[in-house]
Design a protein around this motif. Structure first.
Motif, PDB file in Angstrom:
ATOM      1  N   ARG A   1       0.813  -1.215   0.000  1.00  0.00           N
ATOM      2  CA  ARG A   1       0.000   0.000   0.000  1.00  0.00           C
ATOM      3  C   ARG A   1       0.847   1.265   0.000  1.00  0.00           C
ATOM      4  N   SER A   2       1.994   1.214   0.683  1.00  0.00           N
ATOM      5  CA  SER A   2       2.757   2.452   0.905  1.00  0.00           C
ATOM      6  C   SER A   2       4.073   2.521   0.140  1.00  0.00           C
ATOM      7  N   GLY A   3       4.534   1.378  -0.423  1.00  0.00           N
ATOM      8  CA  GLY A   3       5.849   1.363  -1.046  1.00  0.00           C
ATOM      9  C   GLY A   3       5.805   1.422  -2.559  1.00  0.00           C
ATOM     10  N   THR A   4       6.969   1.189  -3.142  1.00  0.00           N
ATOM     11  CA  THR A   4       7.120   1.055  -4.590  1.00  0.00           C
ATOM     12  C   THR A   4       7.889  -0.238  -4.829  1.00  0.00           C
ATOM     13  N   ILE A   5       7.878  -0.716  -6.043  1.00  0.00           N
ATOM     14  CA  ILE A   5       8.597  -1.946  -6.323  1.00  0.00           C
ATOM     15  C   ILE A   5      10.091  -1.770  -6.063  1.00  0.00           C
ATOM     16  N   ASP A   6      10.617  -0.586  -6.300  1.00  0.00           N
ATOM     17  CA  ASP A   6      12.048  -0.367  -6.058  1.00  0.00           C
ATOM     18  C   ASP A   6      12.392  -0.471  -4.573  1.00  0.00           C
ATOM     19  N   THR A   7      11.464  -0.042  -3.711  1.00  0.00           N
ATOM     20  CA  THR A   7      11.732  -0.132  -2.272  1.00  0.00           C
ATOM     21  C   THR A   7      11.518  -1.549  -1.753  1.00  0.00           C
ATOM     22  N   LEU A   8      10.840  -2.402  -2.527  1.00  0.00           N
ATOM     23  CA  LEU A   8      10.514  -3.753  -2.074  1.00  0.00           C
ATOM     24  C   LEU A   8      11.446  -4.833  -2.616  1.00  0.00           C
ATOM     25  N   LYS A   9      12.199  -4.527  -3.632  1.00  0.00           N
ATOM     26  CA  LYS A   9      13.013  -5.570  -4.263  1.00  0.00           C
ATOM     27  C   LYS A   9      13.995  -6.215  -3.301  1.00  0.00           C
ATOM     28  N   ASP A  10      14.666  -5.415  -2.486  1.00  0.00           N
ATOM     29  CA  ASP A  10      15.637  -5.986  -1.548  1.00  0.00           C
ATOM     30  C   ASP A  10      14.950  -6.863  -0.503  1.00  0.00           C
ATOM     31  N   LYS A  11      13.750  -6.475  -0.086  1.00  0.00           N
ATOM     32  CA  LYS A  11      12.998  -7.298   0.863  1.00  0.00           C
ATOM     33  C   LYS A  11      12.631  -8.638   0.241  1.00  0.00           C
ATOM     34  N   ILE A  12      12.188  -8.602  -1.000  1.00  0.00           N
ATOM     35  CA  ILE A  12      11.807  -9.839  -1.686  1.00  0.00           C
ATOM     36  C   ILE A  12      13.024 -10.738  -1.878  1.00  0.00           C
ATOM     37  N   LYS A  13      14.148 -10.153  -2.243  1.00  0.00           N
ATOM     38  CA  LYS A  13      15.375 -10.940  -2.401  1.00  0.00           C
ATOM     39  C   LYS A  13      15.748 -11.625  -1.094  1.00  0.00           C
ATOM     40  N   ARG A  14      15.671 -10.890   0.012  1.00  0.00           N
ATOM     41  CA  ARG A  14      16.036 -11.470   1.310  1.00  0.00           C
ATOM     42  C   ARG A  14      15.094 -12.609   1.684  1.00  0.00           C
ATOM     43  N   ILE A  15      13.794 -12.419   1.418  1.00  0.00           N
ATOM     44  CA  ILE A  15      12.816 -13.467   1.709  1.00  0.00           C
ATOM     45  C   ILE A  15      13.164 -14.746   0.954  1.00  0.00           C
ATOM     46  N   ILE A  16      13.420 -14.624  -0.329  1.00  0.00           N
ATOM     47  CA  ILE A  16      13.688 -15.798  -1.163  1.00  0.00           C
ATOM     48  C   ILE A  16      15.046 -16.403  -0.828  1.00  0.00           C
ATOM     49  N   ASP A  17      16.060 -15.579  -0.640  1.00  0.00           N
ATOM     50  CA  ASP A  17      17.393 -16.097  -0.322  1.00  0.00           C
ATOM     51  C   ASP A  17      17.405 -16.840   1.012  1.00  0.00           C
ATOM     52  N   THR A  18      16.594 -16.388   1.955  1.00  0.00           N
ATOM     53  CA  THR A  18      16.565 -16.999   3.282  1.00  0.00           C
ATOM     54  C   THR A  18      15.702 -18.245   3.322  1.00  0.00           C
ATOM     55  N   CYS A  19      14.522 -18.183   2.721  1.00  0.00           N
ATOM     56  CA  CYS A  19      13.511 -19.221   2.935  1.00  0.00           C
ATOM     57  C   CYS A  19      13.408 -20.263   1.818  1.00  0.00           C
ATOM     58  N   ALA A  20      13.937 -19.956   0.643  1.00  0.00           N
ATOM     59  CA  ALA A  20      13.691 -20.827  -0.499  1.00  0.00           C
ATOM     60  C   ALA A  20      14.558 -22.079  -0.584  1.00  0.00           C
ATOM     61  N   PRO A  21      15.840 -22.028  -0.188  1.00  0.00           N
ATOM     62  CA  PRO A  21      16.702 -23.200  -0.424  1.00  0.00           C
ATOM     63  C   PRO A  21      16.138 -24.493   0.168  1.00  0.00           C
ATOM     64  N   GLY A  22      16.111 -25.538  -0.664  1.00  0.00           N
ATOM     65  CA  GLY A  22      15.652 -26.828  -0.193  1.00  0.00           C
ATOM     66  C   GLY A  22      14.166 -27.067  -0.308  1.00  0.00           C
ATOM     67  N   GLY A  23      13.417 -26.112  -0.823  1.00  0.00           N
ATOM     68  CA  GLY A  23      11.971 -26.271  -0.935  1.00  0.00           C
ATOM     69  C   GLY A  23      11.270 -26.024   0.384  1.00  0.00           C
ATOM     70  N   GLY A  24       9.961 -26.243   0.389  1.00  0.00           N
ATOM     71  CA  GLY A  24       9.196 -26.073   1.616  1.00  0.00           C
ATOM     72  C   GLY A  24       8.802 -24.643   1.913  1.00  0.00           C
ATOM     73  N   PHE A  25       8.932 -23.735   0.926  1.00  0.00           N
ATOM     74  CA  PHE A  25       8.518 -22.342   1.126  1.00  0.00           C
ATOM     75  C   PHE A  25       7.763 -21.861  -0.093  1.00  0.00           C
ATOM     76  N   MET A  26       6.663 -21.118   0.160  1.00  0.00           N
ATOM     77  CA  MET A  26       5.878 -20.534  -0.912  1.00  0.00           C
ATOM     78  C   MET A  26       5.665 -19.058  -0.636  1.00  0.00           C
ATOM     79  N   PHE A  27       5.872 -18.244  -1.656  1.00  0.00           N
ATOM     80  CA  PHE A  27       5.782 -16.784  -1.542  1.00  0.00           C
ATOM     81  C   PHE A  27       4.326 -16.339  -1.648  1.00  0.00           C
ATOM     82  N   SER A  28       3.963 -15.370  -0.824  1.00  0.00           N
ATOM     83  CA  SER A  28       2.616 -14.796  -0.884  1.00  0.00           C
ATOM     84  C   SER A  28       2.647 -13.446  -0.194  1.00  0.00           C
TER      85      SER A  28
END
Length: 387
Positions: free
Chosen positions: A331-358
Motif C-alpha cells: 500500500r505504501s511502497g514502490t517496487i524499487d523499495t521492495l526488491k531488496d525485501k523480496i530478495k532477502r525473503i527468497i534467499d533466506t527461505c527458499a533453499p531446499g523447498g518447503g517455502f511458498m511466496f505470498s
C-alpha cells in the motif's frame, strides 16, 4: 506455452516445493477475496449475478501477474442474503467490494447449561428464533428466505467456485492448493464466531472458564467430529483451517483449550497422508513450538503478523512455510523499495523447498491489488527463477 502445459509446469513445481525437493523457482500463492474485481474498476455487487462477468473480473489480473497456486479466491455470499434476512454476519460494505463481518453474540452468558445439555435443541428452539424471529411468525417469508439462503449458498460455493477454478486452471495455469470442502472449524472458533462473539468469548474465558471448557467438548462431539468423518484424498488440494481466536488467547489458554483439539484435527489429516493449510491470523509466535510436535510437513503455515524470518527459523525445517510481502508495504511502497525485501525473503527461505511466496494478508479491499503488488509477485518469480 500451451495453457495445459503451463498448468502442468506450475503444478509440478508446487508438488516439488511441498515435497521439499528443490523447485525450479519459488511458487507464488494467492489469497484473494474480491479486491481483484476492484482492480478492473468494477464493484462485486454490480456483477455478482453474472457468473461470466464476475469470474472474468475476479481473474483478469493474472494476465499481468505470475501466480502458481490458489488458496482462496471467492465470495461466500451475495447481497441477496442481506436483502432478505433481518440480520446477517457477512455482507458487502458500501464500496461494493470489501466483505464486512458483523460480530454477533446470539447466546447469552447464562445459557451454557442449556447449550451443553441439548446442543441441537438449544440452537433450534432458542438461538434461531432469537436471531430470525420472522422465520417463525411469517410462513411465506420463511419459505422465501430459506430458498434464497439455499440457492445463494449453492451459487457461491458450487457455481462460482467451480467456474473460478476452471478459469484459473485453463487460462492461467493456476491450480487450487486447498479445498473448502475440507475446511475444519475448531470448536473454540465455532464458539467465538457463531455463538458468543468476540467480547462474549473472551469475557467468558475469564468469568466462566469451566463453562467454556464444557462447551468446547459439546461442539467437538456434536459438530466437529461428525464433520471430519468423511475420507480424505491424500493429495492436493488439501484441507484448510481459518482460525480466528488464537491470537487473542494467552499461551496458557491456548495450551489448555485450543491445542488439544487442534492437534487432533491436524493429526487426523496427517494420518490420511494429507496436509492442512492454516492461516496463522495475527500473532502466533508464543505458540509456534507446538507445530514441532506434529509429523513433518503435515502443515502449510501461512504467516500473517509474525516475523517471517523468525517463523522460518523456528518452523521452516519442519513445516511448510507460506508468507512474504506485507500488504502494508504494498500500500505504501514502490517496487524499487521492495526488491531488496523480496530478495532477502527468497534467499533466506527458499533453499531446499518447503517455502511458498505470498502476501501476509488476503486481498479484500479496493487498492489491495495494485501495480506494486503485481510487480512484487512478478519480481519474486523472476528472481527465484534465476537463483
Amino acid at each position: 506455452m500451451e495453457n495445459n502445459a503451463l498448468l502442468e509446469q506450475k503444478r509440478s513445481n508446487l508438488i516439488k516445493t511441498l515435497n521439499r525437493e528443490e523447485p525450479d523457482y519459488v511458487p507464488n500463492l494467492i489469497t484473494a477475496s474480491c479486491a481483484t474485481v476492484a482492480w478492473t474498476g468494477q464493484k462485486v455487487t454490480d456483477i455478482i449475478d453474472d457468473p461470466e462477468a464476475y469470474v472474468k473480473a475476479l481473474t483478469d489480473v493474472f494476465g499481468e501477474m505470475w501466480a502458481d497456486g490458489n488458496i482462496f479466491m471467492a465470495t461466500l455470499f451475495t447481497p441477496k442474503r442481506s436483502e432478505i434476512f433481518e440480520t446477517v454476519q457477512n455482507k458487502f460494505g458500501p464500496d461494493g467490494v470489501t466483505p464486512e463481518h458483523i460480530q454477533a453474540s446470539p447466546m447469552k452468558p447464562d445459557e451454557y447449561d442449556q447449550f451443553n445439555s441439548d446442543f441441537r435443541g438449544f440452537i433450534t428452539n432458542v438461538l434461531l428464533p432469537r436471531m430470525y424471529p420472522r422465520l417463525y411468525t411469517d410462513r411465506e417469508y420463511a419459505k422465501k428466505a430459506l430458498k434464497v439462503y439455499a440457492e445463494d449458498g449453492f451459487y457461491c460455493m458450487a457455481q462460482l467456485t467451480a467456474l473460478t477454478t476452471k478459469t484459473l486452471e485453463e487460462k492461467y495455469g493456476i491450480t487450487d492448493v486447498v479445498t473448502f470442502a475440507d475446511n475444519w472449524e475448531h470448536p473454540m472458533d465455532s464458539l467465538f464466531d457463531r455463538f458468543r462473539g468476540f467480547r462474549g468469548t473472551l469475557t467468558d474465558l475469564r468469568r466462566h472458564p469451566d463453562d467454556v471448557k464444557a462447551a468446547l467438548e459439546t461442539i467437538w462431539q456434536n459438530k466437529t467430529l461428525p464433520a471430519i468423518q468423511k475420507p480424505l484424498s491424500g493429495h492436493m488440494p488439501y484441507a484448510c483451517q481459518m482460525p480466528h481466536i488464537p491470537a487473542y488467547l494467552s499461551p496458557k489458554q491456548f495450551d489448555e483449550l485450543y491445542w488439544p483439539y487442534e492437534k487432533k484435527l491436524i493429526e487426523r489429516v496427517a494420518n490420511a497422508g494429507h496436509k492442512t493449510y492454516i492461516m496463522l491470523e495475527g500473532h502466533w509466535n508464543r505458540v509456534w513450538e507446538h507445530f514441532l510436535e506434529l509429523p513433518k510437513d503435515c502443515c502449510i503455515l501461512h504467516v500473517d503478523d509474525d516475523d517471517l524470518f523468525e517463523a522460518y527459523k523456528v518452523l521452516g525445517r519442519h513445516q511448510i512455510i507460506m508468507g512474504g510481502i506485507k500488504m502494508s508495504d504494498i500500500r505504501s511502497g514502490t517496487i524499487d523499495t521492495l526488491k531488496d525485501k523480496i530478495k532477502r525473503i527468497i534467499d533466506t527461505c527458499a533453499p531446499g523447498g518447503g517455502f511458498m511466496f505470498s502476501s501476509d494478508k488476503a486481498w479484500i479491499a479496493p487498492g489491495d491489488v495494485n501495480q506494486v503488488l503485481i510487480d512484487a509477485f512478478n519480481f519474486a518469480h523472476e528472481y527465484s527463477s534465476k537463483r
